[in-house]
Design a protein around this motif. Structure first.
Motif, PDB file in Angstrom:
ATOM      1  N   GLN A   1      61.182 -12.522 -56.060  1.00 19.33           N
ATOM      2  CA  GLN A   1      59.846 -12.215 -56.800  1.00 19.33           C
ATOM      3  C   GLN A   1      58.871 -12.591 -56.111  1.00 19.33           C
ATOM      4  O   GLN A   1      57.634 -12.168 -56.186  1.00 19.33           O
ATOM      5  N   ALA A   2      58.725 -13.887 -55.703  1.00 17.50           N
ATOM      6  CA  ALA A   2      57.824 -14.639 -55.001  1.00 17.50           C
ATOM      7  C   ALA A   2      57.472 -13.762 -53.784  1.00 17.50           C
ATOM      8  O   ALA A   2      56.266 -13.574 -53.283  1.00 17.50           O
ATOM      9  N   ILE A   3      58.408 -13.465 -52.756  1.00 15.25           N
ATOM     10  CA  ILE A   3      58.415 -12.817 -51.672  1.00 15.25           C
ATOM     11  C   ILE A   3      57.651 -11.173 -51.987  1.00 15.25           C
ATOM     12  O   ILE A   3      57.041 -10.497 -51.063  1.00 15.25           O
ATOM     13  N   SER A   4      57.984 -10.536 -53.269  1.00 16.88           N
ATOM     14  CA  SER A   4      57.595  -9.431 -53.525  1.00 16.88           C
ATOM     15  C   SER A   4      56.018  -9.513 -53.732  1.00 16.88           C
ATOM     16  O   SER A   4      55.248  -8.733 -53.707  1.00 16.88           O
ATOM     17  N   ASN A   5      55.703 -10.607 -54.590  1.00 13.96           N
ATOM     18  CA  ASN A   5      54.348 -10.904 -55.058  1.00 13.96           C
ATOM     19  C   ASN A   5      53.458 -10.935 -53.754  1.00 13.96           C
ATOM     20  O   ASN A   5      52.258 -10.591 -53.762  1.00 13.96           O
ATOM     21  N   LEU A   6      53.993 -11.816 -52.951  1.00 18.37           N
ATOM     22  CA  LEU A   6      53.356 -12.263 -51.637  1.00 18.37           C
ATOM     23  C   LEU A   6      52.985 -10.834 -50.851  1.00 18.37           C
ATOM     24  O   LEU A   6      51.907 -10.485 -50.240  1.00 18.37           O
ATOM     25  N   GLU A   7      54.031  -9.868 -51.006  1.00 18.21           N
ATOM     26  CA  GLU A   7      53.915  -8.739 -50.183  1.00 18.21           C
ATOM     27  C   GLU A   7      52.638  -7.910 -50.865  1.00 18.21           C
ATOM     28  O   GLU A   7      52.031  -7.160 -50.472  1.00 18.21           O
ATOM     29  N   GLU A   8      52.854  -7.640 -52.261  1.00 16.75           N
ATOM     30  CA  GLU A   8      51.834  -6.692 -52.758  1.00 16.75           C
ATOM     31  C   GLU A   8      50.431  -7.236 -52.570  1.00 16.75           C
ATOM     32  O   GLU A   8      49.577  -6.670 -52.485  1.00 16.75           O
ATOM     33  N   LEU A   9      50.219  -8.746 -52.694  1.00 18.93           N
ATOM     34  CA  LEU A   9      49.072  -9.559 -52.501  1.00 18.93           C
ATOM     35  C   LEU A   9      48.697  -9.157 -51.071  1.00 18.93           C
ATOM     36  O   LEU A   9      47.423  -8.950 -50.880  1.00 18.93           O
ATOM     37  N   ASN A  10      49.403  -9.373 -49.816  1.00 20.01           N
ATOM     38  CA  ASN A  10      48.894  -9.154 -48.683  1.00 20.01           C
ATOM     39  C   ASN A  10      48.542  -7.841 -48.455  1.00 20.01           C
ATOM     40  O   ASN A  10      47.472  -7.186 -47.799  1.00 20.01           O
ATOM     41  N   GLN A  11      49.363  -6.553 -48.915  1.00 16.09           N
ATOM     42  CA  GLN A  11      48.726  -5.258 -49.033  1.00 16.09           C
ATOM     43  C   GLN A  11      47.591  -5.131 -49.779  1.00 16.09           C
ATOM     44  O   GLN A  11      46.619  -4.154 -49.119  1.00 16.09           O
ATOM     45  N   TYR A  12      47.275  -5.710 -50.914  1.00 16.58           N
ATOM     46  CA  TYR A  12      46.091  -5.541 -51.528  1.00 16.58           C
ATOM     47  C   TYR A  12      44.807  -5.903 -50.813  1.00 16.58           C
ATOM     48  O   TYR A  12      43.829  -5.388 -50.540  1.00 16.58           O
ATOM     49  N   ILE A  13      45.074  -7.368 -49.909  1.00 16.61           N
ATOM     50  CA  ILE A  13      43.880  -7.722 -49.244  1.00 16.61           C
ATOM     51  C   ILE A  13      43.846  -6.869 -47.993  1.00 16.61           C
ATOM     52  O   ILE A  13      42.658  -6.604 -47.767  1.00 16.61           O
ATOM     53  N   ILE A  14      44.900  -6.413 -47.519  1.00 16.43           N
ATOM     54  CA  ILE A  14      44.753  -5.618 -46.164  1.00 16.43           C
ATOM     55  C   ILE A  14      43.893  -4.169 -46.548  1.00 16.43           C
ATOM     56  O   ILE A  14      42.957  -3.860 -45.832  1.00 16.43           O
ATOM     57  N   GLN A  15      44.293  -3.586 -47.680  1.00 17.84           N
ATOM     58  CA  GLN A  15      43.750  -2.517 -48.044  1.00 17.84           C
ATOM     59  C   GLN A  15      42.326  -2.535 -48.527  1.00 17.84           C
ATOM     60  O   GLN A  15      41.361  -1.728 -48.414  1.00 17.84           O
ATOM     61  N   HIS A  16      41.718  -3.686 -48.909  1.00 20.41           N
ATOM     62  CA  HIS A  16      40.474  -3.824 -49.402  1.00 20.41           C
ATOM     63  C   HIS A  16      39.635  -4.654 -48.347  1.00 20.41           C
ATOM     64  O   HIS A  16      38.303  -5.217 -48.550  1.00 20.41           O
ATOM     65  N   LEU A  17      40.021  -4.689 -47.170  1.00 23.06           N
ATOM     66  CA  LEU A  17      39.244  -5.329 -46.080  1.00 23.06           C
ATOM     67  C   LEU A  17      38.030  -4.361 -45.728  1.00 23.06           C
ATOM     68  O   LEU A  17      38.327  -3.113 -45.674  1.00 23.06           O
ATOM     69  N   GLN A  18      36.897  -4.638 -45.228  1.00 31.16           N
ATOM     70  CA  GLN A  18      35.935  -4.089 -44.695  1.00 31.16           C
ATOM     71  C   GLN A  18      36.376  -3.746 -43.406  1.00 31.16           C
ATOM     72  O   GLN A  18      36.060  -2.353 -42.937  1.00 31.16           O
ATOM     73  N   SER A  19      37.152  -4.050 -42.665  1.00 37.72           N
ATOM     74  CA  SER A  19      37.367  -3.945 -41.267  1.00 37.72           C
ATOM     75  C   SER A  19      38.769  -2.936 -41.422  1.00 37.72           C
ATOM     76  O   SER A  19      39.472  -3.298 -42.139  1.00 37.72           O
ATOM     77  N   GLY A  20      38.716  -1.963 -40.388  1.00 42.33           N
ATOM     78  CA  GLY A  20      40.068  -1.173 -40.467  1.00 42.33           C
ATOM     79  C   GLY A  20      41.248  -1.866 -39.668  1.00 42.33           C
ATOM     80  O   GLY A  20      41.308  -2.586 -38.621  1.00 42.33           O
ATOM     81  N   ILE A  21      42.507  -1.729 -40.109  1.00 38.73           N
ATOM     82  CA  ILE A  21      43.531  -2.513 -39.565  1.00 38.73           C
ATOM     83  C   ILE A  21      44.557  -1.524 -39.371  1.00 38.73           C
ATOM     84  O   ILE A  21      45.319  -0.886 -40.248  1.00 38.73           O
ATOM     85  N   ILE A  22      44.903  -1.416 -38.016  1.00 35.43           N
ATOM     86  CA  ILE A  22      46.189  -0.514 -37.630  1.00 35.43           C
ATOM     87  C   ILE A  22      47.327  -1.356 -37.044  1.00 35.43           C
ATOM     88  O   ILE A  22      46.721  -2.231 -36.095  1.00 35.43           O
ATOM     89  N   ILE A  23      48.372  -1.065 -37.459  1.00 34.35           N
ATOM     90  CA  ILE A  23      49.572  -1.609 -36.803  1.00 34.35           C
ATOM     91  C   ILE A  23      50.364  -0.548 -35.957  1.00 34.35           C
ATOM     92  O   ILE A  23      50.712   0.658 -36.574  1.00 34.35           O
ATOM     93  N   THR A  24      50.536  -0.866 -34.630  1.00 38.83           N
ATOM     94  CA  THR A  24      51.161   0.324 -33.811  1.00 38.83           C
ATOM     95  C   THR A  24      52.302  -0.386 -33.067  1.00 38.83           C
ATOM     96  O   THR A  24      52.135  -1.724 -32.903  1.00 38.83           O
ATOM     97  N   ASP A  25      53.023   0.448 -32.317  1.00 38.75           N
ATOM     98  CA  ASP A  25      54.055  -0.012 -31.322  1.00 38.75           C
ATOM     99  C   ASP A  25      53.530   0.547 -29.812  1.00 38.75           C
ATOM    100  O   ASP A  25      52.563   0.948 -29.707  1.00 38.75           O
TER     101      ASP A  25
END
Length: 544
Positions: free
Chosen positions: A205-229
């Motif tokens: 549950q803690a990992i899931s909460n951290l993952e959701e929090l990270n997703q929320y922070i990333i989605q609401h950043l003013q800067s665009g973030i792209i993860i690529t290979d």
């Protein structure tokens, strides 16, 4: 029916603090039910088949038949109740263990008592009781099974049902002792396993909460973030990427955004020093791109950071202004000493009785310009020693009404110079009241100086928006020209020969320090308006 996996079952009413996660509890109960169905079917098969009847030696066939059939019927009924959850888990688990103790004791008697070896099946039931129920209830079932074995032995001895071995009571006692031991061990094992499972669920549950929090922070950043290979496939991108690149859907590869971006990424892979790139987007401001390496344990990923060129230049400008502010503050300190000497000399000169009329006028000029330079120095020093805001909750309408009354008295103005329009509902905001007063002083003084108050009253009004409460200062001035509008809040910019150009800049800086926003616009009646928007006290602002 749906299962609530987060629910905890406390199967034994005599136990405190021992619980089983619902999903695991029902799975264990179904496994024990499968064992019962298999055992009941095996009993009936051994009795009715010719090979099976030759393997067993039954002393009381009718009792064995009725017990085996009852065992199978009860197991089938329990299966229906468990699968459809017609009864509570606690009741169903206790009924299974109780019926096991009763029926298996009867089957043991039909086989020939304790010495037949069938009593060992009760040990499985006791162990299951420790796993399914636990607590003091498990010890209760062990005591009940021990009494049942002893009662069966006493009954067989009293009725002379079959030949009783001299060691039968010893076997019964050892069997009872084994029941208690098995019950205790199974209970301890079940409790430890459940504690580990609950700990694992908490970690999950803690990992899931951290993952959701990270997703929320990333989605609401003013800067665009792209993860690529390395193949330039986009694995993840936030919403800011669509806004900055003016795209309707998330791209699949970097080339979908820009061929120039793809070329820049390939160049960076060869030469990591070239990690900056500027992209030109149609109908948008330029965007700045940076490349970063994201090594993981098993694979290497790459992060592309996209920033609005306007914000980038603004941060750069703020950094330059901060350095300039420190420099000018140092210069201002150095200027004050000779300026004080000039002011003092001018005052002494003006007191001389031998001065001519034109010389007296020159001393007035010296005094006026010294005062102006000193005012500029005070504004500069105010920027350099600005303190952090101490925000407090205030009711905006009440504060503004008191402020305007005091401002009119301080400036010796007519009560009709300003018109105050307040909202009907109270507006609660968080702001440093001293900073708010300084901002309002600058806006009201500017309205008096440039807003042509002779044409009409200056309007100060409050406006309630969805997430903010605003103060409007509306005057009757000619407004800001288009060429000057972009420089309005810059330091030292002024269209007046007597102004320092720091008033609006200080006001905007103080507003941002309190997480507020100061803007200028022209109303529908073609009047100049400065609007200060303050976040409401019940609105939570998340800063990234």
């Amino acid at each position: 029916m749906t299962e609530n996996t987060s629910e905890t079952i406390y199967p034994c009413p005599l136990s405190k603090g021992y619980g089983i996660p619902a999903r695991q509890a029902w799975i264990l109960l179904k496994l024990f039910l499968g064992y019962r169905l298999t055992l009941a079917s095996l009993f009936i098969a051994l009795f009715y088949t010719q090979k099976g009847s030759a393997l067993i030696n039954i002393h009381h066939s009718p009792l064995f038949t009725y017990s085996s059939q009852s065992y199978l019927v009860l197991s089938v009924v329990s299966a229906v109740c468990i699968i459809w959850k017609l009864t509570r888990y606690t009741i169903q688990a206790q009924l299974l263990i109780l019926t096991d103790i009763l029926i298996l004791t009867l089957i043991m008697h039909a086989y020939g008592g304790v010495t037949s070896g069938m009593g060992i099946l009760l040990a499985v039931s006791i162990a299951s009781g420790g796993l399914l129920i636990g607590g003091r209830c498990a010890m209760f079932f062990a005591a009940l099974a021990s009494l049942a074995v002893l009662a069966e032995q006493l009954y067989a001895d009293y009725m002379h049902s079959f030949e009783i071995s001299s060691y039968a009571y010893v076997y019964a006692g050892m069997l009872g002792a084994s029941f208690f031991t098995i019950s205790l061990l199974s209970f301890v094992l079940a409790k430890r396993s459940e504690q580990m499972l609950q700990f694992a669920d908490q970690q999950k549950q803690a990992i899931s909460n951290l993952e959701e929090l990270n997703q929320y922070i990333i989605q609401h950043l003013q800067s665009g973030i792209i993860i690529t290979d390395q193949q330039q496939m986009i694995l993840m991108a936030n919403e800011a990427v669509l806004r900055l690149t003016n795209l309707a859907t998330l791209p699949t590869v970097l080339s979908d955004i820009s061929e120039y971006l793809q070329l820049g990424f390939q160049t960076w892979l060869v030469d990591n020093e070239q990690n900056l790139l500027v992209l030109h987007v149609l109908n948008q401001s330029d965007i700045h791109v940076r490349f970063m390496l994201l090594p993981t344990r098993y694979q290497v990923f790459y992060m592309v950071i996209i920033e609005d060129g306007t914000l980038y230049n603004q941060r750069l400008q703020q950094s330059k202004l901060a350095s300039l502010g420190r420099l000018t503050a140092s210069i201002a300190h150095e200027i004050r000493n000779p300026l004080s000497a000039i002011n003092h000399a001018g005052q002494l000169l003006s007191e001389s009785p031998d001065l001519l009329t034109q010389d007296v006028r020159l001393t007035h000029i010296i005094k006026a310009n010294v005062s102006r330079v000193n005012h500029i120095i005070e504004d500069i020093l105010q920027l350099s020693r600005r303190k952090d805001s101490r925000r407090e909750k205030i009711e905006l309408n009440t504060w503004l009404e008191n402020y305007l009354q005091n401002f009119i008295l301080e400036q010796v103005l007519s009560a009709s110079s300003f018109r105050l329009i307040l909202t009907t509902e109270p507006l609660f905001v968080f702001i440093d009241s001293n900073h708010l007063k300084q901002i309002m002083d600058n806006l009201c003084l500017n309205a008096l100086k440039y807003g042509q108050p002779e044409k009409g009253v200056i309007t100060v009004q409050t406006v309630s928006l969805k997430q903010a409460s605003c103060i409007d200062v509306i005057d009757n001035g000619e407004g800001i020209s288009r060429e000057n509008l972009s420089h309005l809040f810059e330091p030292f910019f002024t269209t007046s020969t007597s102004g320092t150009g720091l008033g609006l800049y200080i006001s905007k800086e103080l507003a941002e320090l309190n997480q507020a926003k100061l803007i200028y616009y022209v109303t529908a009646e073609q009047q100049s308006c400065f609007r200060l928007c303050l976040f409401n006290a019940d609105y939570t602002l998340i800063e990234i």
